[in-house]
Design a protein around this motif. Structure first.
Motif, PDB file in Angstrom:
ATOM      1  N   ASP A  27       0.825  -1.221   0.000  1.00  0.00           N
ATOM      2  CA  ASP A  27       0.000   0.000   0.000  1.00  0.00           C
ATOM      3  C   ASP A  27       0.856   1.267   0.000  1.00  0.00           C
ATOM      4  O   ASP A  27       0.657   2.176   0.803  1.00  0.00           O
ATOM      5  CB  ASP A  27      -0.960   0.018   1.206  1.00  0.00           C
ATOM      6  N   ILE A  28       1.811   1.309  -0.910  1.00  0.00           N
ATOM      7  CA  ILE A  28       2.679   2.474  -1.074  1.00  0.00           C
ATOM      8  C   ILE A  28       2.361   3.116  -2.424  1.00  0.00           C
ATOM      9  O   ILE A  28       2.398   2.445  -3.462  1.00  0.00           O
ATOM     10  CB  ILE A  28       4.167   2.070  -1.020  1.00  0.00           C
ATOM     11  N   ARG A  29       2.069   4.398  -2.402  1.00  0.00           N
ATOM     12  CA  ARG A  29       1.755   5.104  -3.646  1.00  0.00           C
ATOM     13  C   ARG A  29       3.048   5.614  -4.271  1.00  0.00           C
ATOM     14  O   ARG A  29       3.449   6.768  -4.090  1.00  0.00           O
ATOM     15  CB  ARG A  29       0.790   6.253  -3.373  1.00  0.00           C
ATOM     16  N   ILE A  50      10.299   7.547  -2.947  1.00  0.00           N
ATOM     17  CA  ILE A  50       9.613   8.753  -3.420  1.00  0.00           C
ATOM     18  C   ILE A  50       8.161   8.380  -3.709  1.00  0.00           C
ATOM     19  O   ILE A  50       7.889   7.436  -4.455  1.00  0.00           O
ATOM     20  CB  ILE A  50      10.283   9.317  -4.684  1.00  0.00           C
ATOM     21  N   VAL A  51       7.209   9.105  -3.105  1.00  0.00           N
ATOM     22  CA  VAL A  51       5.791   8.740  -3.218  1.00  0.00           C
ATOM     23  C   VAL A  51       4.962   9.922  -3.724  1.00  0.00           C
ATOM     24  O   VAL A  51       5.413  11.067  -3.727  1.00  0.00           O
ATOM     25  CB  VAL A  51       5.237   8.252  -1.854  1.00  0.00           C
ATOM     26  N   GLU A  52       3.748   9.594  -4.137  1.00  0.00           N
ATOM     27  CA  GLU A  52       2.795  10.599  -4.578  1.00  0.00           C
ATOM     28  C   GLU A  52       2.270  11.380  -3.376  1.00  0.00           C
ATOM     29  O   GLU A  52       2.041  10.808  -2.302  1.00  0.00           O
ATOM     30  CB  GLU A  52       1.604   9.933  -5.282  1.00  0.00           C
ATOM     31  N   SER A  53       2.090  12.685  -3.558  1.00  0.00           N
ATOM     32  CA  SER A  53       1.541  13.494  -2.477  1.00  0.00           C
ATOM     33  C   SER A  53       0.985  14.784  -3.054  1.00  0.00           C
ATOM     34  O   SER A  53       1.553  15.341  -3.997  1.00  0.00           O
ATOM     35  CB  SER A  53       2.624  13.810  -1.446  1.00  0.00           C
ATOM     36  N   ASP A  71       0.558   2.063   6.988  1.00  0.00           N
ATOM     37  CA  ASP A  71      -0.577   2.914   7.368  1.00  0.00           C
ATOM     38  C   ASP A  71      -0.639   4.130   6.445  1.00  0.00           C
ATOM     39  O   ASP A  71       0.374   4.810   6.231  1.00  0.00           O
ATOM     40  CB  ASP A  71      -0.391   3.362   8.817  1.00  0.00           C
ATOM     41  N   LYS A  72      -1.806   4.399   5.892  1.00  0.00           N
ATOM     42  CA  LYS A  72      -1.942   5.529   4.954  1.00  0.00           C
ATOM     43  C   LYS A  72      -1.659   6.866   5.633  1.00  0.00           C
ATOM     44  O   LYS A  72      -1.389   7.865   4.962  1.00  0.00           O
ATOM     45  CB  LYS A  72      -3.339   5.540   4.329  1.00  0.00           C
ATOM     46  N   HIS A 299       7.075  -1.724  -7.160  1.00  0.00           N
ATOM     47  CA  HIS A 299       5.910  -1.940  -8.021  1.00  0.00           C
ATOM     48  C   HIS A 299       5.071  -0.654  -7.966  1.00  0.00           C
ATOM     49  O   HIS A 299       5.495   0.349  -7.406  1.00  0.00           O
ATOM     50  CB  HIS A 299       5.098  -3.133  -7.518  1.00  0.00           C
ATOM     51  N   GLU A 300       3.882  -0.687  -8.506  1.00  0.00           N
ATOM     52  CA  GLU A 300       3.012   0.495  -8.439  1.00  0.00           C
ATOM     53  C   GLU A 300       2.561   0.788  -7.020  1.00  0.00           C
ATOM     54  O   GLU A 300       2.442   1.949  -6.617  1.00  0.00           O
ATOM     55  CB  GLU A 300       1.780   0.315  -9.344  1.00  0.00           C
TER      56      GLU A 300
END
Length: 430
Positions: A27-29, A50-53, A71-72, A299-300
């Motif tokens: 659960d990683i964006r 590096i993630v979406e934000s 955890d989101k 992955h995505e």
């Protein structure tokens, strides 16, 4: 009748294997920014992605032990005002992370050992000197606090992050710099550029000492997609792992001193393509399982560790697989390197395994003398004339308060139990 001679190598049977599902990070964006960096960096304590934000760039910095679903609401590193393009852990302090961004700055962060209670917004220092996005950040392998940044302004700047000051800058590239890699002792670095040239640079002389070599020592046909290749080289084993972005395979080769120099070993294949790849330093591996490399495949929506292992039956430490490797102590101070000194990495043995050190705080000892404006992203400590991140100090206080509250609650319960026992004795019921 001729007999085929098989090349002898202890790495001929190295095989890759993903960890169990519950040991991956779910659960990683993962960022969707179209940039050619690895988007992932790892060390013996932390995994950073590096993630979406919304509202700018963000980095997820997780303790390695926090596997499973993330955890989101896990606090992110969110100081940049534009997308983050590249990240790199400091080789000499496992709690220090550098980042480069489209907002034209690089930042250096202190990541706490404990879980933060809120997002990290205050870097230790902000490095301002590029006029366009900063797409590459790379720490010097042996000198303390030396960081290289490269931007879309075709400029390379080398900083002393302990003072926040630029030491050197070079504008030898006529076009976009794709990648930068230091040599083992940090005396030189190599760049690839959009002009299709490879350059070897001596930064302290500000000289390009070699450009595009006459003939390659080997040519290897690669059945891969058009995505960028991420080469990950292990100088202890002389194995290079080639991971194509958008590809679903990892090919690995052994490099030797004799012709034909490059020897194909094997390919690790999976069903899903990789968005990026992290590479664990040797001191973070499990030597009891003959693990010689660990790659962190993005992955995505998840990060999957892949273990590269040499099959051995013995449970004893395998000296031939684990020569002394680069440890976390710098060999030089920044000033020594700038004056022309070079030193190989300080080596450590992995015979008894490696235990990461506790959080060591990086201090910025003075303000950037080239910047006369106030520096809102830096915070000054009132003691020793040093700079320290208020966010980290605040969270340490919060953690101490929480620990004290837990102690008080446990003592209150103990006092209550003792009072009840005393009451029974005085009433003659015990």
């Amino acid at each position: 009748m001729s007999r085929r001679v098989v090349r002898q190598s202890k790495f001929r049977h190295v095989f890759g294997q993903p960890v169990k599902a519950d040991q991956a990070y779910e659960d990683i964006r993962v960022s969707k920014v179209t940039w050619d960096s690895s988007f992932c960096t790892v060390n013996p304590k932390f995994l950073a992605i590096i993630v979406e934000s919304s509202g700018g760039g963000a980095i997820l910095a997780l303790p390695l032990s926090k596997t499973g679903r993330v955890d989101k609401n896990y606090p992110l590193v969110v100081g940049h005002t534009g997308p983050v393009l590249d990240i790199d852990w400091c080789p000499h302090n496992d709690n220090i992370l550098a980042s480069g961004s489209e907002d034209c700055t690089a930042m250096v962060w202190q990541i706490p050992d404990y879980t933060p209670v809120r997002p990290l917004t205050e870097p230790i220092v902000t490095l301002e000197g590029h006029s366009k996005r900063v797409g590459i950040v790379s720490w010097h392998p042996t000198a303390r606090n030396i960081l290289l940044t490269a931007g879309s302004d075709n400029l390379i700047i080398i900083w002393n992050v302990g003072t926040g000051e630029p030491l050197l800058s070079m504008d030898d590239h006529p076009d976009l710099i794709y990648n930068v890699s230091w040599n083992r002792n940090g005396s030189l670095f190599c760049t690839t550029c959009k002009d299709k040239k490879v350059r070897v640079i001596d930064p302290r002389k500000r000289e390009v000492i070699a450009t595009n070599f006459e003939e390659p020592i080997a040519l290897q046909e690669m059945d891969t997609s058009n995505g960028v290749l991420l080469p990950l080289y292990d100088c202890d084993t002389n194995i290079v792992y080639l991971c194509g972005k958008g590809d679903s395979s990892i090919r690995y080769f052994e490099i030797t001193d004799e012709p034909p120099y490059v020897h194909y070993l094997s390919t690790y294949s999976s069903k899903e393509p990789q968005r990026g790849m992290g590479f664990m330093p040797k001191r973070g591996l499990d030597v009891s399982k003959c693990e010689i490399a660990r790659l962190y495949k993005l992955h995505e929506r998840k990060c999957e560790p892949i273990q590269m292992t040499v099959p051995r039956k013995s449970d004893l430490f395998q000296d031939d697989l684990y020569p002394d490797t680069a440890g976390p102590e710098p060999a030089l101070e920044a000033e020594d390197w700038l004056e022309g000194k070079d030193s190989d990495p300080v080596l450590i043995s992995l015979r008894d395994g490696y235990v990461p050190a506790k959080n060591r705080e990086l201090k910025v000892v003075k303000k950037n003398i080239l910047d006369s404006r106030p520096a809102p992203r830096r915070s000054m400590s009132s003691c020793d004339g040093t700079f320290a991140p208020q966010q980290v100090m605040f969270e340490k206080l919060v953690e101490e308060i929480q620990n004290l509250k837990a102690t008080v609650q446990s003592q209150e319960k103990r006092i209550c139990d003792l009072e009840n026992k005393l009451s029974k004795f005085t009433n003659g019921t015990a």
